[in-house]
Scaffold this active site. Sequence first.
Site, mmCIF file in Angstrom:
data_model
loop_
_atom_site.group_PDB
_atom_site.id
_atom_site.type_symbol
_atom_site.label_atom_id
_atom_site.label_comp_id
_atom_site.label_asym_id
_atom_site.label_seq_id
_atom_site.Cartn_x
_atom_site.Cartn_y
_atom_site.Cartn_z
ATOM 1 C CB ALA A 1 5.786 -2.535 9.123
ATOM 2 N N GLY B 1 4.836 -1.657 4.225
ATOM 3 C CA GLY B 1 5.191 -0.340 4.733
ATOM 4 C C GLY B 1 6.246 0.351 3.898
ATOM 5 C CD GLU C 1 1.204 1.270 4.158
ATOM 6 O OE1 GLU C 1 -0.019 1.409 4.337
ATOM 7 O OE2 GLU C 1 1.956 0.709 4.987
ATOM 8 C CD GLU D 1 0.560 -4.167 3.918
ATOM 9 O OE1 GLU D 1 1.239 -3.147 4.108
ATOM 10 O OE2 GLU D 1 0.169 -4.530 2.777
#
Length: 259
Positions: free
Chosen positions: A67, A110, A113, A133
């Site tokens: 992300a 991300g 994911e 993360e």
Amino acid sequence: MSDYQDILVETPIPGVGLIRLNRPKAWNALRRQLMDELVDAASQFDADPAIGAIVITGNEKAFSAGADIKEMANASAVDMVNSSMIEAWNRLRAIRKPLIAAVSGHCLGGGNELAMMCDMLIASETASFGQPEINIGVIPGAGGTQRLTKAVGKSLAMEVILNDRRLTADEALRAGLASRVVPVERYLDEAIELAAQIAARAPVAVQMAKAAINKAYELGLSEGMEYEKTLFYFLFATEDQKEGMAAFAEKRAAVWKGR
């Protein structure tokens, strides 16, 4: 399709929609605009009867490194709730047609994911998977703790998420995160070929099969069996079921109509 800034969209061969993440200087970091564009493009492919399967990819160096931290660094908890960021990601769950992730290079946070939101994952030999993360004081928030655990098991997921363990492509294959590993020069072609093969099959049955398999992650065995049985019976109301069984009996190729 619309003009996009963060993705590239094409139909490389009939039946296959291809979406490329296109922020190479940022290692395809998943800012909100990119995700909105990705969901929009996938939704348009999903609504297009000429498309049977969708491939999502990045580039050879990175599927996505995660992300966009700059968008979140100064946010409060209330800011994050009001942004509905994760809800935007979850719109990919509504895509009925198969999603295939073609992954090379970094597939982290991300990015991992997003790859796990897809239905199949083709990895190049250079692919590297992880959920780092923990290094910035948070945990995965778009399904990482849930999908990774279901894919690779509790113990390995704990190592990946709690201690930033990175999985090689071969480790991802052995753990069940990827369905195949191919040379870097072939990974995207392989994903497109797989998508084309699926797109050539009975469209309604493909979508029902995807839905039934996904339910296996969400329901207990008895409930899942009931759901599968319902979809199985439903398919006998389709023209494709009649055509498929007639073609089998007549020893000819079936001609699918998607209804």
